[in-house]
Scaffold this motif. Structure first.
Motif, PDB file in Angstrom:
ATOM      1  N   GLY A  50      -6.054  -9.620   3.219  1.00 32.96           N
ATOM      2  CA  GLY A  50      -4.877 -10.026   2.464  1.00 32.96           C
ATOM      3  C   GLY A  50      -5.038 -11.330   1.722  1.00 32.96           C
ATOM      4  O   GLY A  50      -4.047 -11.879   1.219  1.00 32.96           O
ATOM      5  N   THR A  51      -6.262 -11.844   1.620  1.00 33.56           N
ATOM      6  CA  THR A  51      -6.495 -13.125   0.945  1.00 33.56           C
ATOM      7  C   THR A  51      -6.930 -12.960  -0.504  1.00 33.56           C
ATOM      8  O   THR A  51      -6.936 -13.928  -1.255  1.00 33.56           O
ATOM      9  CB  THR A  51      -7.562 -13.940   1.703  1.00 33.56           C
TER      10      THR A  51
ATOM     11  N   ASN B 140      -1.643  -4.313   6.289  1.00 30.11           N
ATOM     12  CA  ASN B 140      -0.378  -3.650   6.625  1.00 30.11           C
ATOM     13  C   ASN B 140      -0.132  -2.489   5.668  1.00 30.11           C
ATOM     14  O   ASN B 140      -0.817  -2.341   4.649  1.00 30.11           O
ATOM     15  CB  ASN B 140       0.795  -4.638   6.588  1.00 30.11           C
ATOM     16  N   THR B 141       0.848  -1.687   5.995  1.00 29.54           N
ATOM     17  CA  THR B 141       1.118  -0.477   5.225  1.00 29.54           C
ATOM     18  C   THR B 141       1.557  -0.797   3.799  1.00 29.54           C
ATOM     19  O   THR B 141       1.144  -0.115   2.838  1.00 29.54           O
ATOM     20  CB  THR B 141       2.191   0.367   5.931  1.00 29.54           C
TER      21      THR B 141
ATOM     22  N   THR C 188       0.380  -0.618  -2.041  1.00 33.38           N
ATOM     23  CA  THR C 188       0.201  -1.304  -3.322  1.00 33.38           C
ATOM     24  C   THR C 188      -1.205  -1.056  -3.866  1.00 33.38           C
ATOM     25  O   THR C 188      -1.392  -0.822  -5.072  1.00 33.38           O
ATOM     26  CB  THR C 188       0.444  -2.812  -3.163  1.00 33.38           C
ATOM     27  N   MET C 189      -2.189  -1.086  -2.992  1.00 34.06           N
ATOM     28  CA  MET C 189      -3.563  -0.786  -3.410  1.00 34.06           C
ATOM     29  C   MET C 189      -3.658   0.622  -3.990  1.00 34.06           C
ATOM     30  O   MET C 189      -4.284   0.831  -5.038  1.00 34.06           O
ATOM     31  CB  MET C 189      -4.513  -0.909  -2.218  1.00 34.06           C
ATOM     32  N   ARG C 190      -3.035   1.576  -3.313  1.00 29.28           N
ATOM     33  CA  ARG C 190      -3.114   2.958  -3.778  1.00 29.28           C
ATOM     34  C   ARG C 190      -2.392   3.116  -5.118  1.00 29.28           C
ATOM     35  O   ARG C 190      -2.838   3.875  -5.989  1.00 29.28           O
ATOM     36  CB  ARG C 190      -2.539   3.901  -2.727  1.00 29.28           C
ATOM     37  N   GLU C 191      -1.306   2.381  -5.310  1.00 33.39           N
ATOM     38  CA  GLU C 191      -0.579   2.452  -6.574  1.00 33.39           C
ATOM     39  C   GLU C 191      -1.424   1.898  -7.714  1.00 33.39           C
ATOM     40  O   GLU C 191      -1.500   2.492  -8.807  1.00 33.39           O
ATOM     41  CB  GLU C 191       0.737   1.669  -6.436  1.00 33.39           C
TER      42      GLU C 191
END
Length: 320
Positions: A218-219, A265-266, A271-274
């Motif tokens: 998450g960084t 986290n989910t 957001t990555m998948r989007e």
């Protein structure tokens, strides 16, 4: 380990060696412990207890002895983890100079005469330590799961490296590749290097599946408009270009591979998948599989349900 009875109740700070350690005789198990720590760079006591046979108490005693006698170190930066009133985290171990000499003798490993592991361990910063431990979380969990499965085998580390084509095997960074990427009309060359690589063999099916792993804490920004700056999107584009150019076959000798993304986290995962879908024509990509770190660590790694970039459920161990 033999302890002087007069010293059994003596307090020894976790940060420092006593300077007058009790007698200690190396066992084969101790060599396995040192070897495991060297392989992963850093492991905490929980990792080691999962990898090495023996009770948790016995493993803990051996670790104390290996630290006291300088076969293992405890990196100073780990003590940033401790908070007043917050209790203690598991102790983190690194290879010590004496441990390096031990492996040089037993395993014929060449660490180089100028390498001071004690110095390297003192210079380690907390972000690097945390990232390396997160990689170990995945690698150790996978190793334990495969050891309990009769239908799959694991190849990683030095064994996987030995199977790569000679030019790649002999490179200073074998898994680091430079990939040409087109982004918003411009052409760029991007360096990509996974956090971990492994191959799963399925003898009954006569096939292998290859994986590159990215551990996200998450960084790193997920998306940036400047592709020359680090981001998750930059990694996506590089791996997609690598796949399309079949560079994995040239560099690794693999016919196939998938990229596993372990994130915090989910919400971060979605957001990555989007972002991936938006830059892949709205279709996503089955090249990438996503998992949330805590959920992944809570169960058998082989049986965990990953979600790929197209929204499909995936498992490392396919169901019969």
């Amino acid at each position: 380990m033999t302890l002087d009875a007069s010293r059994r109740g003596a307090y020894r700070p976790r940060r420092k060696r006593s300077g007058n350690p009790p007698p200690f005789q190396l066992t084969d198990r101790d060599i396995h412990i040192v070897r495991a720590v060297a392989r992963h760079r850093f492991l905490h006591s929980g990792h080691i207890a999962n990898l090495i046979d023996g009770s948790e108490k016995n493993i803990s005693n051996r670790l104390k002895g290996l630290f006291e006698h300088a076969y293992l170190d405890r990196p100073d930066c780990q003590y940033d983890f401790y908070r007043p009133g917050g209790g203690s985290s598991r102790a983190v171990y690194a290879l010590g100079d004496k441990g390096a000499r031990l492996l040089a003798h037993h395993d014929r490993l060449a660490f180089g005469p100028s390498v001071s592991w004690a110095h390297k361990n003192r210079k380690v910063g907390r972000p690097f330590l945390e990232h390396t431990l997160a990689i170990a979380d995945f690698a150790v969990g996978l190793t334990v799961a495969v050891a309990a499965s009769p239908v799959v085998d694991l190849t990683d580390g030095a064994e996987l490296l030995a199977r790569l084509p000679a030019p790649t095997r002999d490179a200073a960074k074998p898994y680091r590749l430079s990939v040409p990427v087109t982004f918003r009309g411009g052409r760029h060359t991007i360096g990509i290097e996974p956090d971990y690589a492994f191959s799963l063999g399925f003898p009954a099916r006569g096939r292998r599946a290859n994986f590159l792993v990215e551990i996200d804490r998450g960084t790193m920004p997920i998306e940036r408009s400047d592709i020359t700056q680090s981001s998750i999107l930059r990694k996506f584009l590089a791996y997609q270009a690598l796949w399309r150019a079949r560079l994995h076959t040239q560099a690794f000798g693999w016919r196939n591979f998938r990229v596993l993304i372990v994130t915090t986290n989910t919400a971060h995962m979605e957001t990555m998948r989007e972002v991936l879908g938006r830059h892949a024509g709205g279709k996503g990509s089955a090249l990438f599989w996503f998992a949330e770190r805590e959920a992944l660590n809570a169960r058998n790694t082989l049986e965990h349900v990953w979600i790929d970039g197209e929204g499909n459920e995936r498992r490392l161990l396919p169901r019969q």
